[in-house]
Motif scaffolding. Structure first.
Motif, PDB file in Angstrom:
ATOM      1  N   HIS B  64      38.159  46.402  38.649  1.00 27.37           N
ATOM      2  CA  HIS B  64      39.255  45.490  38.303  1.00 27.37           C
ATOM      3  C   HIS B  64      38.732  44.051  38.192  1.00 27.37           C
ATOM      4  O   HIS B  64      39.081  43.332  37.254  1.00 27.37           O
ATOM      5  N   CYS B  65      37.895  43.658  39.154  1.00 27.90           N
ATOM      6  CA  CYS B  65      37.341  42.293  39.119  1.00 27.90           C
ATOM      7  C   CYS B  65      36.512  42.088  37.854  1.00 27.90           C
ATOM      8  O   CYS B  65      36.518  41.010  37.257  1.00 27.90           O
ATOM      9  N   LEU B  66      35.824  43.131  37.441  1.00 28.07           N
ATOM     10  CA  LEU B  66      35.033  43.047  36.204  1.00 28.07           C
ATOM     11  C   LEU B  66      35.965  42.858  35.000  1.00 28.07           C
ATOM     12  O   LEU B  66      35.677  42.084  34.084  1.00 28.07           O
ATOM     13  N   ARG B  67      37.085  43.579  35.034  1.00 23.63           N
ATOM     14  CA  ARG B  67      38.054  43.504  33.936  1.00 23.63           C
ATOM     15  C   ARG B  67      38.652  42.104  33.823  1.00 23.63           C
ATOM     16  O   ARG B  67      38.897  41.618  32.719  1.00 23.63           O
ATOM     17  N   ILE B  68      38.875  41.459  34.968  1.00 19.66           N
ATOM     18  CA  ILE B  68      39.445  40.101  34.932  1.00 19.66           C
ATOM     19  C   ILE B  68      38.335  39.040  34.957  1.00 19.66           C
ATOM     20  O   ILE B  68      38.592  37.872  35.221  1.00 19.66           O
ATOM     21  N   SER B  69      37.091  39.469  34.728  1.00 20.69           N
ATOM     22  CA  SER B  69      35.929  38.572  34.616  1.00 20.69           C
ATOM     23  C   SER B  69      35.677  37.770  35.883  1.00 20.69           C
ATOM     24  O   SER B  69      35.378  36.579  35.819  1.00 20.69           O
ATOM     25  N   SER B  70      35.810  38.414  37.030  1.00 20.76           N
ATOM     26  CA  SER B  70      35.438  37.750  38.276  1.00 20.76           C
ATOM     27  C   SER B  70      34.162  38.425  38.778  1.00 20.76           C
ATOM     28  O   SER B  70      34.190  39.362  39.574  1.00 20.76           O
ATOM     29  N   LEU B  71      33.039  37.937  38.270  1.00 15.94           N
ATOM     30  CA  LEU B  71      31.774  38.659  38.443  1.00 15.94           C
ATOM     31  C   LEU B  71      31.278  38.675  39.881  1.00 15.94           C
ATOM     32  O   LEU B  71      30.704  39.664  40.330  1.00 15.94           O
ATOM     33  N   THR B  72      31.500  37.586  40.602  1.00 16.51           N
ATOM     34  CA  THR B  72      30.999  37.515  41.982  1.00 16.51           C
ATOM     35  C   THR B  72      31.659  38.592  42.843  1.00 16.51           C
ATOM     36  O   THR B  72      30.980  39.350  43.538  1.00 16.51           O
ATOM     37  N   HIS B  73      32.991  38.655  42.769  1.00 13.12           N
ATOM     38  CA  HIS B  73      33.699  39.667  43.561  1.00 13.12           C
ATOM     39  C   HIS B  73      33.331  41.060  43.066  1.00 13.12           C
ATOM     40  O   HIS B  73      33.168  41.983  43.866  1.00 13.12           O
ATOM     41  N   ALA B  74      33.216  41.204  41.748  1.00 15.65           N
ATOM     42  CA  ALA B  74      32.878  42.520  41.190  1.00 15.65           C
ATOM     43  C   ALA B  74      31.540  43.000  41.748  1.00 15.65           C
ATOM     44  O   ALA B  74      31.410  44.153  42.165  1.00 15.65           O
ATOM     45  N   GLU B  75      30.554  42.107  41.786  1.00 14.95           N
ATOM     46  CA  GLU B  75      29.238  42.537  42.278  1.00 14.95           C
ATOM     47  C   GLU B  75      29.296  42.866  43.765  1.00 14.95           C
ATOM     48  O   GLU B  75      28.724  43.868  44.207  1.00 14.95           O
ATOM     49  N   TYR B  76      29.991  42.037  44.519  1.00 13.50           N
ATOM     50  CA  TYR B  76      30.067  42.286  45.965  1.00 13.50           C
ATOM     51  C   TYR B  76      30.698  43.654  46.234  1.00 13.50           C
ATOM     52  O   TYR B  76      30.157  44.460  46.996  1.00 13.50           O
ATOM     53  N   PHE B  77      31.836  43.933  45.586  1.00 12.12           N
ATOM     54  CA  PHE B  77      32.538  45.188  45.887  1.00 12.12           C
ATOM     55  C   PHE B  77      31.792  46.393  45.309  1.00 12.12           C
ATOM     56  O   PHE B  77      31.825  47.476  45.891  1.00 12.12           O
ATOM     57  N   ALA B  78      31.128  46.197  44.165  1.00 11.49           N
ATOM     58  CA  ALA B  78      30.334  47.308  43.608  1.00 11.49           C
ATOM     59  C   ALA B  78      29.209  47.669  44.569  1.00 11.49           C
ATOM     60  O   ALA B  78      28.923  48.852  44.800  1.00 11.49           O
ATOM     61  N   ARG B  79      28.592  46.675  45.161  1.00 13.59           N
ATOM     62  CA  ARG B  79      27.495  46.944  46.103  1.00 13.59           C
ATOM     63  C   ARG B  79      28.031  47.547  47.405  1.00 13.59           C
ATOM     64  O   ARG B  79      27.379  48.405  47.995  1.00 13.59           O
ATOM     65  N   GLU B  80      29.216  47.094  47.817  1.00 17.76           N
ATOM     66  CA  GLU B  80      29.844  47.707  48.992  1.00 17.76           C
ATOM     67  C   GLU B  80      30.118  49.185  48.724  1.00 17.76           C
ATOM     68  O   GLU B  80      29.868  50.048  49.573  1.00 17.76           O
ATOM     69  N   ALA B  81      30.661  49.467  47.525  1.00 15.68           N
ATOM     70  CA  ALA B  81      30.980  50.856  47.167  1.00 15.68           C
ATOM     71  C   ALA B  81      29.712  51.704  47.160  1.00 15.68           C
ATOM     72  O   ALA B  81      29.703  52.832  47.659  1.00 15.68           O
ATOM     73  N   LEU B  82      28.646  51.138  46.614  1.00 10.64           N
ATOM     74  CA  LEU B  82      27.375  51.882  46.546  1.00 10.64           C
ATOM     75  C   LEU B  82      26.872  52.199  47.952  1.00 10.64           C
ATOM     76  O   LEU B  82      26.426  53.322  48.220  1.00 10.64           O
TER      77      LEU B  82
END
Lengths: 355, 224
Positions: B64-82
Motif C-alpha cells: 500500500h505504501c508503495l502504491r501511495i509512493s511512500s518509499l521509506t515506509h514501504a521499504e521498512y515494512f517490506a523488510r519487516e515482512a521478509l
C-alpha cells in the motif's frame, strides 16, 4: 540502557531549481512532497515548521521544499538518528548539487522535520538543532571593581594588537576559531577548529612537532610532566599523586591526544568527515575529545591572559614560564581542580550534550 | 489507535482483520477509497501490524505504501515482512519492488538472483510461475534501466511468451531500448503501450510513435 528504536526521520530540505519525479530516491533517502501516511506526522511537521519560524500554510512544493525521509532500525536514541540523518542528507544533497550539469541554488536543510517511532507509533517534531544544547545559565555583572573577564577583554581590545605581542594576537585568533567550532555542524570540522584554537596558543615554532603539543595540553589540564611538572609546587604534586585515578587519566589522555593527532591529520590532509572518522576515533574517543577541548580551551586562554598580566609577550616565553602563568591569581588548589572538575567531567557517562 | 479510525468499523475491515489476504485487502481498499477514507488505510494496517506482528499485514502495508509512493515506509515494512516470514519469496518480491522504485537497479538484480534460487524450491507450479513472472518483470526493468538489452533479452522472451507485461516495464523497456538503439525492442514496447494511449504521457507517446514507425518501415522494406 534504553531499548533500541525503529525510527522514520523526515527532514525538510530546500531543493529550488530541481524538477524531478515525486518521490525520487537518493542513497538512503526518499525526497518527496507527499505527506507521510502515518498518523500524527503532518501535525509534527507543522509544529516543527512553526518552531523554526517557517510558514507551513503554503505547502512544500511552491517553496521548493521536499522532505528527505529515511528509516533507522535498532538505533539507540532519537538524537543519534536525527544527527545521522542530517549528516547523510547533507552528503547526498552536496553530491547531487555538485554532480548536476548546471549550477542550481544551493540545496540546504531548513532544520525542520519530524521523527516517527515505528514501535510506539508516535510522531514528534524536530524542534531546535541539538548542537545548541550546551549548558547555559545567567551571569550578573557587577562593575564596582575591575572584574574578570571585563578587564582582560577591555585591556586587550583597547590597544593596538602589537602592544601585547605574539600572545595578545594569539588569544584573539584562538578565540575566533574556538567560537567557530561551536557553529559548525560536522564533528570533524568542530574538532579541527578546536585543534586550531588550542594550537594557536601552544605551538612555538612552525617546526615544532605535533607530538610536542600533547605535553603542553596535558600541563594546561593539570597533568604536567617533565619540564612542566617540575614547575608545579611540591605540595600540589603530592596532592595530585594521591588522586587514585590521576595516573590512569594521565596515560589515557596522552593516548587520546596521540589518536586525535592522527585523526586531525586525516581530516586536514585527507578530508575525513564525521561520517568516515570512525576509522581513527571511536564514539567514546569523540565524546571524550569534545569534553577535553571544552575543558582545555578556557585553561589555555587563562594561561595566556595570565602570561600577559605577567608581561610575557611570546608563546615560547609563556610556556617557559608555565609555572608562573599557571599559578598567577589562582584560587582553586590544583588537586581539587584535577579531581573535582577535570577527572569528574571526563568520567561522566555520555549524555545528550555530547552529541 | 485502530479502533479510533472510521475505516475500522466497516465489515470489510472485520473480514480483513480475521483473514489478511489479497482478496480481503482488495475489498478493504476499494471500500476505503470509495468512502473517502483512503488516508486511513495505512494507519489502520499499521495498527493491526503492531497488534499482531503478522507478516502478511506488513507485506500489505508495504504494498500500500508503495502504491501511495511512500518509499521509506514501504521499504521498512517490506523488510519487516521478509524477516517475520522467514524469507518468503513474495515478501522478497516486495523488497525488490521497493528497491526498483528507489531506482537501485543493481540491488534489484541482487534480490532477483536470490529469488531465482528460492523459486527452484517452490513445488506449486502456479506459484512458481507467478514468482518467475515477477522476477522477469523486475529484471527487464532493472537491466533496461541500465540500457543493457543483451542481458535483458532472455527475461523479455519470458514475458513475451507469457503474453503479459506491465505498463511500467514496457515504458522502461522503451526508453532503455531507445538509448541502446535496439529499435526492435522499442517496437515490442510500443505494441504493449499503444492500446493504453490515454494512460501514458506525451514523451512516452512520442516514443510509441517512433517504435511503430520503425516497425512499419521494416515491414515495408521486407515486402517483395
Amino acid at each position: 540502557m534504553t531499548a533500541p528504536l525503529d525510527l522514520v526521520v523526515g527532514l525538510v530540505v530546500s531543493m529550488k531549481g530541481l524538477i524531478a519525479r515525486d518521490p525520487f530516491a537518493l542513497g538512503a533517502f526518499e525526497f518527496t512532497t507527499k505527506p507521510d501516511p502515518m498518523a500524527g506526522c503532518e501535525v509534527a511537521l507543522t509544529e516543527s515548521f512553526r518552531a523554526h519560524g517557517h510558514d507551513a500554510s503554503t505547502g512544500l512544493e511552491p517553496a521548493g521544499l521536499r522532505i528527505a525521509r529515511t528509516f533507522f532500525v535498532g538505533v539507540e536514541s532519537r538524537e543519534h538518528a536525527i544527527r545521522s540523518a542530517r549528516l547523510h542528507a547533507q552528503e547526498a544533497l552536496v553530491l547531487l548539487a555538485t554532480l548536476l550539469p548546471f549550477s542550481v541554488p544551493p540545496f540546504r536543510q531548513t532544520g525542520a522535520g519530524y521523527v516517527f517511532d515505528l514501535r510506539a507509533a508516535q510522531a514528534d517534531p524536530v524542534l531546535l538543532r541539538e548542537r545548541t544544547r550546551v549548558p547555559a545559565g545567567v551571569i550578573a555583572r557587577l562593575d564596582e571593581l575591575a572584574t574578570h573577564p571585563d578587564l582582560a577583554v577591555n585591556t586587550l581590545l583597547s590597544v593596538h594588537p602589537d602592544n601585547y605581542g605574539e600572545v595578545g594576537s594569539a588569544i584573539r585568533r584562538s578565540t575566533h576559531w574556538h567560537h567557530l567550532s561551536h557553529e559548525v555542524e560536522d564533528w570533524t570540522e568542530a574538532f579541527l577548529l578546536s585543534w586550531m584554537a588550542a594550537e594557536t596558543l601552544t605551538r612555538v615554532t612552525s617546526s615544532e612537532p605535533l607530538a610536542g603539543l600533547t605535553a603542553k595540553w596535558l600541563a594546561a589540564l593539570g597533568f604536567g610532566a617533565g619540564r612542566y611538572g617540575r614547575q608545579l609546587r611540591e605540595s600540589d604534586v603530592r596532592e595530585l599523586l594521591r588522586i587514585p585515578e590521576y595516573r590512569h587519566w594521565s596515560r589515557r589522555l596522552r593516548r587520546l591526544f596521540d589518536r586525535a593527532r592522527r585523526a586531525r591529520n586525516a581530516i586536514a590532509h585527507a578530508g575525513f568527515r564525521e561520517l568516515d572518522i570512525g576509522h581513527y576515533l571511536d564514539d567514546e574517543d569523540r565524546f571524550l575529545l569534545k569534553r577535553v577541548f571544552r575543558l582545555l580551551m578556557p585553561r589555555l586562554t587563562r594561561l595566556a591572559l595570565n602570561g600577559l598580566a605577567l608581561g610575557v609577550r611570546t608563546i615560547g616565553g609563556m610556556w617557559r614560564r608555565y609555572g608562573d602563568c599557571f599559578y598567577h591569581v589562582r584560587g582553586v588548589p590544583l588537586g581539587v581542580e584535577v579531581r573535582g572538575t577535570i577527572i569528574y567531567s571526563l568520567e561522566q557517562p555520555p549524555g545528550a550534550w555530547d552529541l | 489507535m485502530v479502533a479510533a479510525l472510521a475505516l475500522c468499523t466497516s465489515s470489510e475491515w472485520a473480514a480483513y482483520e480475521s483473514n489478511p489476504g489479497p482478496e480481503t485487502l482488495g475489498a478493504l481498499i476499494s471500500t476505503a477509497e470509495g468512502g473517502g477514507l483512503g488516508q486511513e488505510i495505512a494507519p489502520a494496517l499499521y495498527g493491526l501490524f503492531q497488534a499482531t506482528r503478522h507478516w502478511k499485514v506488513a507485506q500489505h502495508l508495504a504494498q500500500h505504501c508503495l502504491r501511495i509512493s511512500s518509499l521509506t515506509h514501504a521499504e521498512y515494512f517490506a523488510r519487516e515482512a521478509l524477516q517475520l516470514s522467514g524469507d518468503d519469496p513474495f515478501a522478497r518480491v516486495s523488497v525488490a519492488n521497493v528497491l526498483w522504485e528507489r531506482r537501485l537497479p543493481n540491488a534489484v538484480l541482487h534480490e532477483t538472483y536470490i529469488l531465482r534460487v528460492q523459486t527452484r524450491r517452490i513445488r506449486n507450479r502456479v506459484t512458481r510461475r507467478r514468482i518467475q513472472g515477477e522476477i522477469a518483470e523486475l529484471n527487464v526493468r532493472a537491466l533496461m534501466y541500465l540500457a543493457n538489452p543483451q542481458l535483458a533479452r532472455p527475461w523479455l522472451t519470458f514475458l513475451i511468451n507469457r503474453n503479459y507485461m506491465t505498463l511500467a516495464t514496457a515504458i522502461t523497456l522503451a526508453f532503455g531500448a531507445r538509448h541502446a538503439r535496439a529499435w526492435e525492442l522499442v517496437y515490442v514496447a510500443a505494441h504493449v503501450l499503444a492500446p493504453h494511449e490515454t494512460r501514458i504521457g506525451s514523451r512516452v507517446k512520442a516514443l510509441v510513435k517512433q517504435g511503430l514507425t520503425w516497425g512499419l518501415c521494416r515491414a515495408l522494406r521486407a515486402r517483395p
